[in-house]
Scaffold this active site. Structure first.
Site, PDB file in Angstrom:
ATOM      1  N   THR A  11     -13.680  14.410 -33.483  1.00  0.00           N
ATOM      2  CA  THR A  11     -13.491  15.812 -33.855  1.00  0.00           C
ATOM      3  C   THR A  11     -12.867  16.627 -32.722  1.00  0.00           C
ATOM      4  O   THR A  11     -11.877  17.336 -32.919  1.00  0.00           O
ATOM      5  CB  THR A  11     -14.858  16.421 -34.241  1.00  0.00           C
ATOM      6  OG1 THR A  11     -15.401  15.611 -35.288  1.00  0.00           O
ATOM      7  CG2 THR A  11     -14.721  17.845 -34.714  1.00  0.00           C
ATOM      8  N   GLY A 110     -21.945  18.413 -25.203  1.00  0.00           N
ATOM      9  CA  GLY A 110     -23.044  17.486 -25.441  1.00  0.00           C
ATOM     10  C   GLY A 110     -23.612  16.889 -24.166  1.00  0.00           C
ATOM     11  O   GLY A 110     -24.701  16.330 -24.156  1.00  0.00           O
ATOM     12  N   SER A 141     -20.656  24.066 -24.994  1.00  0.00           N
ATOM     13  CA  SER A 141     -20.624  23.786 -26.436  1.00  0.00           C
ATOM     14  C   SER A 141     -19.993  24.919 -27.231  1.00  0.00           C
ATOM     15  O   SER A 141     -19.767  26.021 -26.721  1.00  0.00           O
ATOM     16  CB  SER A 141     -22.054  23.586 -26.931  1.00  0.00           C
ATOM     17  OG  SER A 141     -22.682  24.849 -27.054  1.00  0.00           O
ATOM     18  N   CYS A 142     -19.752  24.639 -28.495  1.00  0.00           N
ATOM     19  CA  CYS A 142     -19.160  25.625 -29.404  1.00  0.00           C
ATOM     20  C   CYS A 142     -19.988  26.900 -29.441  1.00  0.00           C
ATOM     21  O   CYS A 142     -19.446  28.007 -29.369  1.00  0.00           O
ATOM     22  CB  CYS A 142     -19.036  25.037 -30.803  1.00  0.00           C
ATOM     23  SG  CYS A 142     -20.512  24.182 -31.386  1.00  0.00           S
ATOM     24  N   ARG A 170     -24.479  24.953 -38.874  1.00  0.00           N
ATOM     25  CA  ARG A 170     -24.067  24.029 -39.945  1.00  0.00           C
ATOM     26  C   ARG A 170     -24.806  22.716 -39.729  1.00  0.00           C
ATOM     27  O   ARG A 170     -25.049  22.315 -38.595  1.00  0.00           O
ATOM     28  CB  ARG A 170     -22.551  23.843 -39.948  1.00  0.00           C
ATOM     29  CG  ARG A 170     -21.928  23.277 -38.646  1.00  0.00           C
ATOM     30  CD  ARG A 170     -21.983  21.778 -38.574  1.00  0.00           C
ATOM     31  NE  ARG A 170     -21.385  21.200 -37.398  1.00  0.00           N
ATOM     32  CZ  ARG A 170     -22.083  20.760 -36.357  1.00  0.00           C
ATOM     33  NH1 ARG A 170     -23.386  20.919 -36.280  1.00  0.00           N
ATOM     34  NH2 ARG A 170     -21.451  20.152 -35.356  1.00  0.00           N
ATOM     35  N   HIS A 196     -30.189  27.060 -26.370  1.00  0.00           N
ATOM     36  CA  HIS A 196     -28.875  27.696 -26.288  1.00  0.00           C
ATOM     37  C   HIS A 196     -28.840  28.813 -25.249  1.00  0.00           C
ATOM     38  O   HIS A 196     -27.835  28.996 -24.558  1.00  0.00           O
ATOM     39  CB  HIS A 196     -28.454  28.225 -27.666  1.00  0.00           C
ATOM     40  CG  HIS A 196     -28.424  27.172 -28.723  1.00  0.00           C
ATOM     41  ND1 HIS A 196     -29.522  26.911 -29.523  1.00  0.00           N
ATOM     42  CD2 HIS A 196     -27.465  26.297 -29.111  1.00  0.00           C
ATOM     43  CE1 HIS A 196     -29.219  25.930 -30.358  1.00  0.00           C
ATOM     44  NE2 HIS A 196     -27.992  25.532 -30.132  1.00  0.00           N
ATOM     45  N   HIS A 222     -20.718  27.725 -37.903  1.00  0.00           N
ATOM     46  CA  HIS A 222     -22.008  28.327 -37.572  1.00  0.00           C
ATOM     47  C   HIS A 222     -21.943  29.828 -37.849  1.00  0.00           C
ATOM     48  O   HIS A 222     -20.858  30.415 -37.867  1.00  0.00           O
ATOM     49  CB  HIS A 222     -22.314  28.171 -36.073  1.00  0.00           C
ATOM     50  CG  HIS A 222     -22.348  26.769 -35.560  1.00  0.00           C
ATOM     51  ND1 HIS A 222     -23.199  25.818 -36.039  1.00  0.00           N
ATOM     52  CD2 HIS A 222     -21.652  26.158 -34.564  1.00  0.00           C
ATOM     53  CE1 HIS A 222     -23.029  24.678 -35.363  1.00  0.00           C
ATOM     54  NE2 HIS A 222     -22.090  24.858 -34.474  1.00  0.00           N
ATOM     55  N   GLN A 303     -17.147  25.413 -35.214  1.00  0.00           N
ATOM     56  CA  GLN A 303     -17.669  24.472 -34.223  1.00  0.00           C
ATOM     57  C   GLN A 303     -16.637  23.425 -33.800  1.00  0.00           C
ATOM     58  O   GLN A 303     -16.652  22.962 -32.660  1.00  0.00           O
ATOM     59  CB  GLN A 303     -18.915  23.765 -34.769  1.00  0.00           C
ATOM     60  CG  GLN A 303     -18.684  22.697 -35.833  1.00  0.00           C
ATOM     61  CD  GLN A 303     -18.550  23.252 -37.242  1.00  0.00           C
ATOM     62  OE1 GLN A 303     -18.642  24.454 -37.462  1.00  0.00           O
ATOM     63  NE2 GLN A 303     -18.333  22.387 -38.221  1.00  0.00           N
TER      64      GLN A 303
HETATM   65  N1  LIG Z   1     -18.265  18.501 -33.328  1.00  0.00           N
HETATM   66  C1  LIG Z   1     -18.615  19.630 -32.815  1.00  0.00           C
HETATM   67  O1  LIG Z   1     -18.931  20.516 -33.573  1.00  0.00           O
HETATM   68  C2  LIG Z   1     -18.626  19.842 -31.329  1.00  0.00           C
HETATM   69  C3  LIG Z   1     -18.374  21.134 -30.834  1.00  0.00           C
HETATM   70  C4  LIG Z   1     -18.350  21.340 -29.454  1.00  0.00           C
HETATM   71  C5  LIG Z   1     -18.624  20.290 -28.592  1.00  0.00           C
HETATM   72  N2  LIG Z   1     -18.892  19.067 -29.106  1.00  0.00           N
HETATM   73  C6  LIG Z   1     -19.171  18.007 -28.135  1.00  0.00           C
HETATM   74  O2  LIG Z   1     -18.003  17.232 -27.998  1.00  0.00           O
HETATM   75  C7  LIG Z   1     -18.363  15.877 -27.727  1.00  0.00           C
HETATM   76  C8  LIG Z   1     -17.717  15.002 -28.752  1.00  0.00           C
HETATM   77  O3  LIG Z   1     -18.221  15.357 -30.039  1.00  0.00           O
HETATM   78  P1  LIG Z   1     -17.399  15.077 -31.357  1.00  0.00           P
HETATM   79  O4  LIG Z   1     -17.980  15.957 -32.395  1.00  0.00           O
HETATM   80  O5  LIG Z   1     -15.932  15.150 -31.102  1.00  0.00           O
HETATM   81  O6  LIG Z   1     -17.857  13.606 -31.655  1.00  0.00           O
HETATM   82  P2  LIG Z   1     -17.189  12.553 -32.644  1.00  0.00           P
HETATM   83  O7  LIG Z   1     -18.238  11.619 -33.015  1.00  0.00           O
HETATM   84  O8  LIG Z   1     -16.406  13.262 -33.712  1.00  0.00           O
HETATM   85  O9  LIG Z   1     -16.122  11.835 -31.705  1.00  0.00           O
HETATM   86  C9  LIG Z   1     -16.487  11.037 -30.638  1.00  0.00           C
HETATM   87  C10 LIG Z   1     -15.449   9.952 -30.503  1.00  0.00           C
HETATM   88  O10 LIG Z   1     -15.745   9.167 -29.355  1.00  0.00           O
HETATM   89  C11 LIG Z   1     -15.657   7.794 -29.697  1.00  0.00           C
HETATM   90  N3  LIG Z   1     -16.485   7.016 -28.789  1.00  0.00           N
HETATM   91  C12 LIG Z   1     -17.738   6.553 -28.942  1.00  0.00           C
HETATM   92  N4  LIG Z   1     -18.140   5.871 -27.858  1.00  0.00           N
HETATM   93  C13 LIG Z   1     -17.100   5.906 -26.988  1.00  0.00           C
HETATM   94  C14 LIG Z   1     -16.887   5.366 -25.706  1.00  0.00           C
HETATM   95  N5  LIG Z   1     -17.828   4.667 -25.064  1.00  0.00           N
HETATM   96  N6  LIG Z   1     -15.685   5.578 -25.098  1.00  0.00           N
HETATM   97  C15 LIG Z   1     -14.735   6.291 -25.708  1.00  0.00           C
HETATM   98  N7  LIG Z   1     -14.875   6.817 -26.952  1.00  0.00           N
HETATM   99  C16 LIG Z   1     -16.046   6.630 -27.580  1.00  0.00           C
HETATM  100  C17 LIG Z   1     -16.081   7.735 -31.132  1.00  0.00           C
HETATM  101  O11 LIG Z   1     -15.570   6.590 -31.765  1.00  0.00           O
HETATM  102  C18 LIG Z   1     -15.455   9.010 -31.689  1.00  0.00           C
HETATM  103  O12 LIG Z   1     -14.118   8.789 -32.074  1.00  0.00           O
HETATM  104  C19 LIG Z   1     -19.879  15.855 -27.682  1.00  0.00           C
HETATM  105  O13 LIG Z   1     -20.284  16.076 -26.358  1.00  0.00           O
HETATM  106  C20 LIG Z   1     -20.238  17.041 -28.515  1.00  0.00           C
HETATM  107  O14 LIG Z   1     -21.508  17.541 -28.218  1.00  0.00           O
HETATM  108  C21 LIG Z   1     -18.856  18.813 -30.443  1.00  0.00           C
END
Ligand SMILES: NC(=O)c1ccc[n+]([C@@H]2O[C@H](COP(=O)([O-])OP(=O)(O)OC[C@H]3O[C@@H](n4cnc5c(N)ncnc54)[C@H](O)[C@@H]3O)[C@@H](O)[C@H]2O)c1
Ligand SMILES: NC(=O)c1ccc[n+]([C@@H]2O[C@H](COP(=O)([O-])OP(=O)(O)OC[C@H]3O[C@@H](n4cnc5c(N)ncnc54)[C@H](O)[C@@H]3O)[C@@H](O)[C@H]2O)c1
Ligand SMILES: NC(=O)c1ccc[n+]([C@@H]2O[C@H](COP(=O)([O-])OP(=O)(O)OC[C@H]3O[C@@H](n4cnc5c(N)ncnc54)[C@H](O)[C@@H]3O)[C@@H](O)[C@H]2O)c1
Ligand SMILES: NC(=O)c1ccc[n+]([C@@H]2O[C@H](COP(=O)([O-])OP(=O)(O)OC[C@H]3O[C@@H](n4cnc5c(N)ncnc54)[C@H](O)[C@@H]3O)[C@@H](O)[C@H]2O)c1
Lengths: 339, 339, 339, 339
Positions: A11, A110, A141-142, A170, A196, A222, A303
């Site tokens: 994402t 995260g 974070s978001c 969400r 938070h 959110h 987010q």
């Molecule tokens: N989704 C959200 O709403 C959001 C918002 C802000 C911050 N974040 C933070 O961003 C970070 C990523 O979240 P996301 O939602 O993009 O997660 P996600 O699950 O959508 O994407 C993570 C990606 O990393 C890959 N992955 C897993 N293990 C791995 C490894 N060892 N090496 C390389 N790649 C690997 C997965 O296959 C996946 O493609 C987290 O720290 C999360 O807390 C997420």
């Protein structure tokens, strides 16, 4: 040209990659993925060099007929900065990898604040990442990003005595098919205050803020129910004017007839935003209200995308390639921030 | 250049306008809207000339600071074809307006088959709209379009003895904030068979088809659970090959790791599709299965966009501007159909 | 008096316990639980003797101030039959325990057919459990129970040539707070046919049945979209009369104005049903329809409770304490089956 | 014996009827309904005399084979008090009817405060309804009832300087099949503060309270995110002790392992509550927290049933048949309030 690698292409990672590509002063070296799924296929179609995030799983890409540009070590070696977008907790484990090649790295919300040298929000504490001995920076974070962008100008202009926020979150992202809840309104965490508030304090250490969290069965954005007791009571118009100045705050106008987050996202798509992303805090103009010294408002936070401009700025900051104003203006212009 | 007007600028209308603009042999005269809401604002940003759909409400646009290019009569007069994308039942009332200016018009699936000269699906009965005395053509609904595209080749290749379909329909579009259900699985209609079967028969009159309808709390896509008893039993590979030939059928590959409609839409957005639209029937490859003469499969249908290529083709057909193959190829190329 | 123990006190276990208590010819020895949570608290209030399902965790009960009547071995030893209501797969591991005390046991639908001596449905194959050398019997799942009850009479009366069913399944039970999906319609499994058909064949081995599965964001009940090709074509009234005869089929009358599963459950609660349980298949009367030899109908299945009368009957059958008719009548009367 | 009639037999009316029947000092004269649907059928099964709410529609009942005890005028004439449970706004129109027979009437929260002589909450202002010249009393809405019960003791014990509440409201009741939203988090109303605060002031006129409202896709209960700035800062234990005293506040214990509203309702059903009703405010014990003078907590409110004990008390109050303590104790005992 700053050479940028993206490790973790989900994402956040896919959006960071697109945003980096849109910056004339940056070059996307490539993206590292674990599996050859539909997101890998889409990356290939965009021409992004693909690296195997887990070398032992390289074969899976070959079997799927997808060419790799190399393995994760190659990517880290070639990059000035790696933006780590792996799932929570993995980033911390990757620090060793980045240290090996003496490569700077950005982490996402995260990861723990203790795992990095500094926590970052472009509007509130850009300079923290410019320090020479900073190798690891966390783009918060978001939710924390959304709160920092709002609290910084309010505190500067009127003084924040106390902020109290209910975060109605969400339940899962649109592409999460197995997360719930289906039909519930969950105190989450049930303990008050939630984490938070302290996270906002990694950005704005002196802010007096209490947050509580709730989780509901929706996927789009959110919603923050915001209350701020201010030192001096402004008029609603003064607040509106202040917020209007901020490029990453979008005041959803009453006249637009937008009635919820579904229509907000629809508007984003109508205006051609990629993936319908809303990089800005979406503050509901009609909700702005002041009772004595108490300001109330609702803001919707996308987010999946509000941290994207912050990642771009953090790249420039950690490379000391631009000051705050210059970077934010560049980012906004190249991405198209501002609705 | 075919001059096209769009009357009704909502879910379907905005997509038709974008698709018309993408055709080199067409010119978008303008779009007619009733209210100056966020969709009007987005149309203005795209440079689409705006016409007041309800002349008495023109003032509202002026008050909102939006310039009008004229009123609905002006739009109809200047257009060779009007694509009517107003809510169900309004289209029928608009026929008088189109007759006044002797302008051809396309209607959408919400209108009754009796209100038009012909019902249309590009794959199954393109030529029905080319007839000289045809003024009003109905592009059938999202579900009927999805079924016609699938049944036509199956019937041609293997003969359809009987088709039995359960349509599991999304409860509302993503931007509908007040429609439900929230937590229910509704027989809808509870009477069997549903109206969808007879609607397919307006396109394929001889097809033996029974349909039943269900409504659930999801917004992204419909899902069709398809069973077809064929005259001769093909192998799964023969079915796959047949469907692969069809440009508006997308076989969701197993290897992509796409696990539901959320991820399907994510893939669409990853590949840059505007609004994440999926113009094609999305047939789940792994679901293809033959038991005796019975073929089973699942297909997901993006209700907001699958009729868009059909509207473009219907414009050419009703103007007799191209034959079926030429039009479908042009449409697909200019839009980017095919995943 | 048949002495009955219940091992596993969750969704199914708590209902089995209540149903056993309502049978004059049975005695509930007690229920075994793993943790002293709210369900344990409720069991205590009902006066059910509580046994520690996992002896090492007995202390947790004591710490919570809950008295235990003993440990799982005590319960098994004292029982003529144990009804195992533990999560899928645990039951199979518990066979050793039941063998140790030579105690008969019933398992639920989550266990594999291979783990037991017989699979059971009261209407379709009651006598299979009465055999002397049968120690372990599986009461089939909610979906298989619902299908067996319907197919048995149809096959007997008109002959089933082929049944084709789309199972639109609830995403999680009402008390599951973390399961999804939130906003999706998932082919689940995406492969066709699903495992449900073969599971029906453990009850009705010769039935020609194909099933496909879908999962949606709702919690109350499953919905089956049923098509059956019959050997001879009855009138709708003949079908209605046949189904009316069956005590565990409830024909939802048109006149009741019940429009979905929310209202079905509401009706159940209005009539005083404990937990709003619907032990019967809820067949939508208006949906009954015959086209040539094809019968169509919708039935809603309350996943949490339709297997309860079957468990009660299976207790009598495995103890050879009554024949089919006697047991089913007793169960129905003591529970209050029939709406 | 107080003779009570219930006009309007939906979500609230059916519960009021059951609650009245459970009071030894009251007699349920009958219930008035508009249509012979499943709820009428259930009322008949319970032996409630049925009256036609709309005399012209009496025939529909006869056609459905349901015997009527009379028409609405007969019911009003025979009753000492009518509890009006018709949809919002209808109650106000019914005042003429009640005046005609000089019958006292209770209304529900959907009616305007201006339409009645007094707004009522048993805990906070019981005596307001005992006044001789009071004919019409409004039992305030589910949310206002929940807030009044909580604010009254807090204000008495510690002084409330300011209360700030975010009400996260269920989108529709479980039996509403057409209400949404499906996948959204809606500011509702988008204007701040919402009408809920002023409504609390009809009960506690001097309370300084700001409320904001949000609507989400869930059906089971509302959730209140509560912040109260108190005049003096109590310890969490003092707050807990205070709230424990109140019979209509249930402190959801941490040890119960209840993780959301789905499990709360499950617990209610496990303990045998009719319809799984939760007449008490469900305050999450773990959420109790004090920061300086600020108290925070979450409470879940069962919209369908928390007003039921209040209606029973309001009957006694308007008849001046008992004082506050006597009535509340009777109601609680006869219903079984207290978990
Ligand atoms: N989704 C959200 O709403 C959001 C918002 C802000 C911050 N974040 C933070 O961003 C970070 C990523 O979240 P996301 O939602 O993009 O997660 P996600 O699950 O959508 O994407 C993570 C990606 O990393 C890959 N992955 C897993 N293990 C791995 C490894 N060892 N090496 C390389 N790649 C690997 C997965 O296959 C996946 O493609 C987290 O720290 C999360 O807390 C997420
Ligand atoms: N949304 C879908 O999933 C879908 C799919 C296929 C076909 N359709 C059909 O397409 C048609 C349009 O549906 P939609 O979903 O785009 O509806 P919509 O409500 O999204 O858009 C309709 C638009 O027409 C405008 N309008 C209302 N009255 C008008 C008038 N008198 N003159 C001009 N404009 C007027 C509305 O303001 C709105 O902008 C219907 O026939 C519908 O059945 C809808
Ligand atoms: N819920 C349904 O819709 C449904 C319907 C029909 C059949 N079933 C089947 O019934 C069985 C039970 O399902 P459920 O929904 O009641 O599950 P559940 O999770 O609601 O209850 C299972 C209970 O067993 C307890 N448990 C866990 N490990 C245990 C152990 N080792 N020993 C004793 N108890 C243990 C758990 O604490 C829990 O209380 C499964 O086989 C399931 O497939 C479930
Ligand atoms: N449902 C809730 O969550 C809730 C909570 C607290 C208060 N209330 C209030 O209680 C009142 C009733 O709400 P409800 O949820 O029970 O509504 P409902 O729709 O469930 O029930 C209303 C009943 O009144 C009947 N009715 C309609 N017109 C009538 C008439 N002219 N005469 C007699 N009966 C008529 C309807 O057929 C229906 O049976 C409203 O004022 C509402 O605001 C509702």
């Amino acid at each position: 040209m700053i050479k940028v690698g993206v490790n973790g292409y989900g994402t956040i990672g896919k959006r960071v990659a697109d945003a980096v590509r849109a910056q004339p002063d940056m070059k996307l070296v490539g993206v590292a993925k674990t599996r050859p799924n539909y997101e890998a296929e889409a990356a290939v179609r965009k021409g992004y060099p693909l690296y195997a995030a887990i070398p032992e799983k390289s074969d899976a890409f070959r079997n799927a007929g997808i060419d790799l540009a190399g393995e994760i070590d190659d990517l880290v070696m070639q990059s000035d900065v790696v933006v780590d977008c792996t799932p929570s907790g993995i980033g911390e484990q990757n620090r060793e990898l980045y240290r090996r090649y003496d490569t700077r790295a950005l982490f996402q919300g995260g990861e723990s604040a203790d795992a990095v040298d500094a926590s970052f929000n472009a509007r509130a504490n850009y300079d923290v990442a410019r320090n020479d001995d900073v190798q690891f920076v966390r783009v918060v974070s978001c939710n924390t990003t959304g709160l920092s962008r709002l609290m910084a100008p309010l505190d500067e202009a009127f003084g924040v005595e106390k902020a109290r926020i209910t975060l109605i979150r969400r339940g899962g992202d649109p592409a999460d098919a197995s997360r719930g809840p289906i039909n519930d309104i969950l105190p989450d965490p049930v303990t008050v205050p939630s984490h938070h508030g302290p996270d906002v304090n990694t950005i704005l250490p002196d802010l007096n803020i209490d947050t509580v969290g709730v989780k509901v069965p929706a996927t789009l954005m959110h919603l923050h129910s915001v209350n701020v007791t201010l030192s001096e009571a402004p008029s609603v118009d003064e607040v509106r004017d202040l917020l209007h100045e901020e490029s990453r705050l979008f005041l959803v106008p009453d006249i637009a007839g937008i009635g919820g987050t579904g229509q907000l996202k629809e508007f984003a798509m109508d205006t051609g935003r990629p993936r319908g992303d809303l990089w800005e805090n979406c503050i509901w103009d009609e909700s702005l209200s002041v009772e004595d010294n108490d300001l109330y408002l609702f803001q919707s936070i996308h987010q999946e995308s509000d941290v994207i401009p912050e990642n771009v700025d953090a790249i420039r900051a950690i490379m000391d390639a631009a000051d705050q104003q210059e970077s934010m203006e560049k980012t906004d212009e190249n991405l198209g921030v501002g609705l």
